[in-house]
Design an enzyme around this catalytic site. Structure first.
Site, PDB file in Angstrom:
ATOM      1  N   GLU A  12      -2.357   8.901   0.227  1.00  0.00           N
ATOM      2  CA  GLU A  12      -2.955  10.289   0.130  1.00  0.00           C
ATOM      3  C   GLU A  12      -4.348   9.963  -0.674  1.00  0.00           C
ATOM      4  O   GLU A  12      -4.834  10.606  -1.439  1.00  0.00           O
ATOM      5  CB  GLU A  12      -2.252  10.940  -0.853  1.00  0.00           C
ATOM      6  CG  GLU A  12      -0.878  11.651   0.211  1.00  0.00           C
ATOM      7  CD  GLU A  12      -0.065  12.814  -0.662  1.00  0.00           C
ATOM      8  OE1 GLU A  12      -0.799  13.578  -1.287  1.00  0.00           O
ATOM      9  OE2 GLU A  12       1.037  12.924  -0.072  1.00  0.00           O
TER      10      GLU A  12
HETATM   11  C1  LIG Z   1       5.103   4.204   1.354  1.00  0.00           C
HETATM   12  C2  LIG Z   1       3.731   4.676   2.151  1.00  0.00           C
HETATM   13  C3  LIG Z   1       4.036   5.963   2.613  1.00  0.00           C
HETATM   14  C4  LIG Z   1       3.005   6.952   3.624  1.00  0.00           C
HETATM   15  N1  LIG Z   1       3.056   8.184   4.114  1.00  0.00           N
HETATM   16  C5  LIG Z   1       2.377   8.429   4.932  1.00  0.00           C
HETATM   17  C6  LIG Z   1       2.568   9.785   5.787  1.00  0.00           C
HETATM   18  O1  LIG Z   1       3.549  10.623   5.233  1.00  0.00           O
HETATM   19  N2  LIG Z   1       1.637   9.937   6.589  1.00  0.00           N
HETATM   20  C7  LIG Z   1       0.600   9.511   6.876  1.00  0.00           C
HETATM   21  O2  LIG Z   1      -0.182   9.634   7.837  1.00  0.00           O
HETATM   22  N3  LIG Z   1       0.243   8.051   6.184  1.00  0.00           N
HETATM   23  C8  LIG Z   1       1.190   7.686   5.307  1.00  0.00           C
HETATM   24  N4  LIG Z   1       0.855   6.399   4.836  1.00  0.00           N
HETATM   25  C9  LIG Z   1      -0.332   5.757   5.054  1.00  0.00           C
HETATM   26  C10 LIG Z   1      -1.253   6.042   3.744  1.00  0.00           C
HETATM   27  O3  LIG Z   1      -1.901   7.053   3.526  1.00  0.00           O
HETATM   28  C11 LIG Z   1      -2.290   4.679   4.262  1.00  0.00           C
HETATM   29  O4  LIG Z   1      -1.735   3.437   3.793  1.00  0.00           O
HETATM   30  C12 LIG Z   1      -3.555   4.708   3.372  1.00  0.00           C
HETATM   31  O5  LIG Z   1      -4.275   6.020   4.028  1.00  0.00           O
HETATM   32  C13 LIG Z   1      -4.484   3.552   3.401  1.00  0.00           C
HETATM   33  O6  LIG Z   1      -4.629   3.048   4.906  1.00  0.00           O
HETATM   34  P1  LIG Z   1      -4.220   1.662   5.012  1.00  0.00           P
HETATM   35  O7  LIG Z   1      -3.035   1.346   4.587  1.00  0.00           O
HETATM   36  O8  LIG Z   1      -4.356   1.574   6.763  1.00  0.00           O
HETATM   37  O9  LIG Z   1      -5.256   0.787   4.343  1.00  0.00           O
HETATM   38  P2  LIG Z   1      -6.912   0.577   5.120  1.00  0.00           P
HETATM   39  O10 LIG Z   1      -7.657   1.716   5.637  1.00  0.00           O
HETATM   40  O11 LIG Z   1      -6.715  -0.753   6.232  1.00  0.00           O
HETATM   41  O12 LIG Z   1      -7.635  -0.123   3.811  1.00  0.00           O
HETATM   42  C14 LIG Z   1      -7.163  -1.299   2.988  1.00  0.00           C
HETATM   43  C15 LIG Z   1      -7.875  -1.488   1.724  1.00  0.00           C
HETATM   44  O13 LIG Z   1      -9.347  -1.366   1.969  1.00  0.00           O
HETATM   45  C16 LIG Z   1     -10.056  -0.085   1.208  1.00  0.00           C
HETATM   46  N5  LIG Z   1     -10.741   0.461   2.221  1.00  0.00           N
HETATM   47  C17 LIG Z   1     -10.740   1.080   3.343  1.00  0.00           C
HETATM   48  N6  LIG Z   1     -11.834   1.771   3.799  1.00  0.00           N
HETATM   49  C18 LIG Z   1     -12.780   1.516   2.735  1.00  0.00           C
HETATM   50  C19 LIG Z   1     -14.096   1.869   2.791  1.00  0.00           C
HETATM   51  N7  LIG Z   1     -14.723   2.621   3.495  1.00  0.00           N
HETATM   52  N8  LIG Z   1     -14.771   1.515   1.388  1.00  0.00           N
HETATM   53  C20 LIG Z   1     -14.136   0.671   0.428  1.00  0.00           C
HETATM   54  N9  LIG Z   1     -12.803   0.278   0.626  1.00  0.00           N
HETATM   55  C21 LIG Z   1     -12.107   0.751   1.713  1.00  0.00           C
HETATM   56  C22 LIG Z   1      -8.788   0.619   0.976  1.00  0.00           C
HETATM   57  O14 LIG Z   1      -8.835   1.344  -0.068  1.00  0.00           O
HETATM   58  C23 LIG Z   1      -7.684  -0.420   0.828  1.00  0.00           C
HETATM   59  O15 LIG Z   1      -7.856  -0.949  -0.558  1.00  0.00           O
HETATM   60  C24 LIG Z   1       1.793   5.974   3.901  1.00  0.00           C
HETATM   61  C25 LIG Z   1       1.659   4.763   3.381  1.00  0.00           C
HETATM   62  C26 LIG Z   1       2.583   4.065   2.508  1.00  0.00           C
HETATM   63  C27 LIG Z   1       2.680   2.780   2.101  1.00  0.00           C
END
Ligand SMILES: Cc1cc2nc3c(=O)[nH]c(=O)nc-3n(C[C@H](O)[C@H](O)[C@H](O)COP(=O)(O)OP(=O)(O)OC[C@H]3O[C@@H](n4cnc5c(N)ncnc54)[C@H](O)[C@@H]3O)c2cc1C
Length: 635
Positions: free
Chosen positions: A447
């Protein structure tokens, strides 16, 4: 201090695709990501308390006084929360749910009977019709006991079907869907994809209009959809046909309500995590799923706006849970700090342990203050701009909750690391520290990750400046427009900048206790320092400032700590008014403010004295493999 900041009008819907940000030096991926998120931004004319702070303006009346809210609701809410607490104690075994990965059906049925699936849903649609404050109190209560039950209910109503429909739904959608979800039909929110985490512009799930235009065919795969394996209704974000802006196709994202039992919806697999083992999270595949046009939420192409706006208030449930976690940590620290004797005295009397207990107490208090202040704003005016306050509650609350968990793990020593089952088997009290830690690590990731929250906060903090001077700096705009903007900006800054050096001004509200007023005056002074520091960095780095994420992060953290101090004082004033003894309240306020002011000072110092560029260069060398030799000696 002067009372008005003249801002240019916010963009009209026709103009909202023309960003004030110069994107000319960005690559296609960066440009697309920024265009999509910029077009989805909310825009308000009336700045919030925190937005004013970043502009060096002092508007305590936006937070103070902290009222009790509606008296009739409070009576109803107290009864609901008491019933909920009794149900949690009697029926919800957090350890069992964690070990089995299942929330028993009778628990879900019991929660539905209590009305927990529609806490904020208006009574006319079958919900309990409670305020944001009551909803947050319920989240805190549930999360202090069982993170899985909390996640299940909060995802359902904060980002699942209820919240977006309450904000953006048509009357027909509300009547069709809200009674179902309020009654206990589980809902979920599907945005993330394998290639789409923090960057929704890359979304590949597509919704293609049918020939007669009455429906869309949904195709694609969504990752990590919590509640997804049990949901009856889903909010799904998908790309709809692009719109032409300045002759170029611009990605459109649209949100739909989708019946999970529709032909073509498939749960591909259930995902498993370090914690939240009963979160019913899965990969969902959509193959030619027919979705009626009437199921679009908020209008075609406005899906990201729906998601981002939903998250503003929706996101408050996570810091509410963080308060539950911090308070539970405090309870454990209080009990264990007294009974565990080492080196002849209770461990709570060793200064190194006392330091941790003090930190948990002070931050649990401040977290609650921030969330209460923000929830009350929502309760007073559902359309109020709380983007910065909500983002800070999420960022600050989840990071400080993690700090509290780390402290309580250390205070419990080896027992902190031991599972509840193992503690029980040895005849010891099964404090759930190990489970709490596993379950709550993810709160700084989902979130809106902490990194994205800091960027979001600083984008909003910079907005008044971008509205004043952005066009002048934007090489993509015609020179006439830029010149006009530069002249207006010069006029504004000639008036605004000298005021950021005033050492007086920023009085506390007249009814504030003088002890608390002293802290508020400190906040007011530091907000001017924050405003001029931000301005100096804008002048120094120009459009490159957005790349200085570590620097911007320090400014975001200063803003969050200033908000925390202000909220703590406002909350303290309310507690005094309610009859709490001064000495007890001041002990907490003094301690919290001392810790926050030290952090603020360190962050200000870090703006001028840091090794950010050096560190960045090292990281790039590491990624390029130039320091791979350090990895020698591992398996
Ligand atoms: C247990 C769990 C439940 C979830 N439930 C849902 C759900 O119900 N619905 C849904 O749609 N999603 C859900 N998610 C997804 C969650 O919202 C994403 O994991 C989150 O948005 C981060 O995306 P990512 O994991 O792909 O990380 P990425 O976007 O790949 O990011 C990886 C790292 O890079 C950093 N980063 C990325 N972009 C930037 C930037 N521009 N500048 C600086 N740092 C950056 C991030 O902060 C993070 O530290 C869930 C995830 C988990 C683990």
């Amino acid at each position: 201090m002067s009372t008005a900041i003249e801002l240019p009008p916010r963009p009209t819907p026709a103009d909202e695709n023309k960003s004030v940000i110069d994107m000319s030096k960005m690559n296609e991926g960066q440009r697309a990501a920024l265009q999509v998120t910029e077009a989805a931004r909310e825009s308000h004319d009336d700045l919030s308390f925190v937005a004013h702070l970043f502009m060096g303006r002092w508007r305590p009346e936006k937070l103070h006084p902290l009222t009790d809210g509606d008296a009739a609701e409070k009576v109803r809410a107290d009864k609901f929360l008491a019933d909920l607490a009794a149900f949690l104690r009697a029926k919800v075994d957090g350890d069992l749910i964690d070990r089995t990965g299942e929330i028993p059906d009778d628990v879900m049925a019991g929660l539905a009977k209590l009305g927990c699936y529609g806490i904020k849903v208006p009574q006319q649609y079958g919900g309990l019709g409670f305020s944001q404050t009551t909803y947050c109190r319920a989240c805190q209560l549930i999360a202090s006991h069982c993170a899985n039950t909390f996640a299940h209910l909060s995802i359902h109503q904060s980002v699942g079907v209820p919240q977006p429909l309450m904000l953006f739904g048509t009357e027909e959608q509300k009547q069709n869907f809200l009674p179902r979800v309020a009654g206990g039909e589980v809902s979920a929110f599907a945005l993330t994809e394998a290639g789409v985490g923090s960057d929704p512009a890359r979304m590949t799930t597509k919704a293609t209009p049918t020939e007669d235009g009455s429906a869309f065919l949904l195709n694609g795969e969504k990752l990590w959809c919590s509640n997804g394996t049990r949901a009856g209704l889903l909010i799904v974000a998908a790309q709809t046909p692009p719109k032409l802006v300045d002759g170029k196709p611009r990605t459109q994202i649209t949100a739909f309500v989708v019946e999970a039992k529709s032909p073509g919806v498939e749960v591909v697999c259930r995902s498993q995590f370090m914690g939240h083992r009963a979160i019913y999270n899965g990969v969902l595949r959509f193959t030619n799923v027919r979705v009626p046009r009437a199921h679009i939420v908020g209008g075609e192409g406005r899906g990201l706006k729906v998601a981002l706006t939903t998250l503003n208030a929706g996101r408050l449930s996570i810091p509410a849970a963080s308060i539950g976690v911090a308070k539970r940590s405090l309870q454990i620290a209080r009990e264990w700090g007294k009974v565990r004797i080492q080196w002849g005295v209770p461990i709570g009397q060793h200064a190194a342990v006392a330091e941790k207990i003090r930190r948990i107490a002070a931050h649990a208090f401040a977290m609650e203050a921030m969330l209460l202040a923000t929830s009350r704003i929502v309760d007073r005016d559902k359309k109020a701009d709380i983007r910065l306050e909500a983002a800070m509650c999420k960022l600050w609350g989840t990071e400080k909750a993690w700090m509290c968990l780390d402290d309580i793990m250390q205070i419990r020593g080896g027992r902190g690391y031991e599972t509840e089952q193992s503690l029980t088997a040895r005849g010891e009290k099964p404090y759930p520290v190990e489970r709490l830690m596993r379950d709550n690590r993810v709160t700084t990731i989902f979130e809106g990750s902490s990194e994205i929250m800091r960027l979001f906060i600083m984008r909003e903090a910079l907005d008044p400046h971008l509205r004043i001077a952005g066009i002048a700096l934007n090489t993509e705009r015609p020179w006439r427009e830029r010149l006009g903007s530069a002249l207006r900006a010069a006029g504004f800054y000639a008036w605004w900048y000298p005021r950021q050096w005033l050492t007086f001004g920023g009085a506390a509200p007249a009814d504030m206790h003088p002890h608390l007023a002293g802290y508020l005056e400190k906040v007011a002074r530091r907000s001017r320092r924050l405003a001029r520091t931000l301005f100096h960095q804008m002048v120094r780095f120009g459009v490159q400032l957005e790349k200085r994420q570590v620097l911007l992060g320090r400014l975001a953290d200063i803003g969050a700590d200033l908000f925390a101090i202000a909220a703590a004082c406002v909350y303290a004033q309310k507690l005094l008014k309610d009859g709490e003894p001064e000495a007890k309240i001041f002990m907490l306020v003094d301690d919290f403010c001392a810790q926050a002011l030290i952090r603020i000072e360190q962050n200000f110092r870090g703006v001028g004295h840091n090794a950010d560029q050096h560190g960045y260069d090292l990281a790039q060398q590491v990624i390029a493999g130039e320091h791979q030799w350090i990895e020698r000696g591992i398996v």
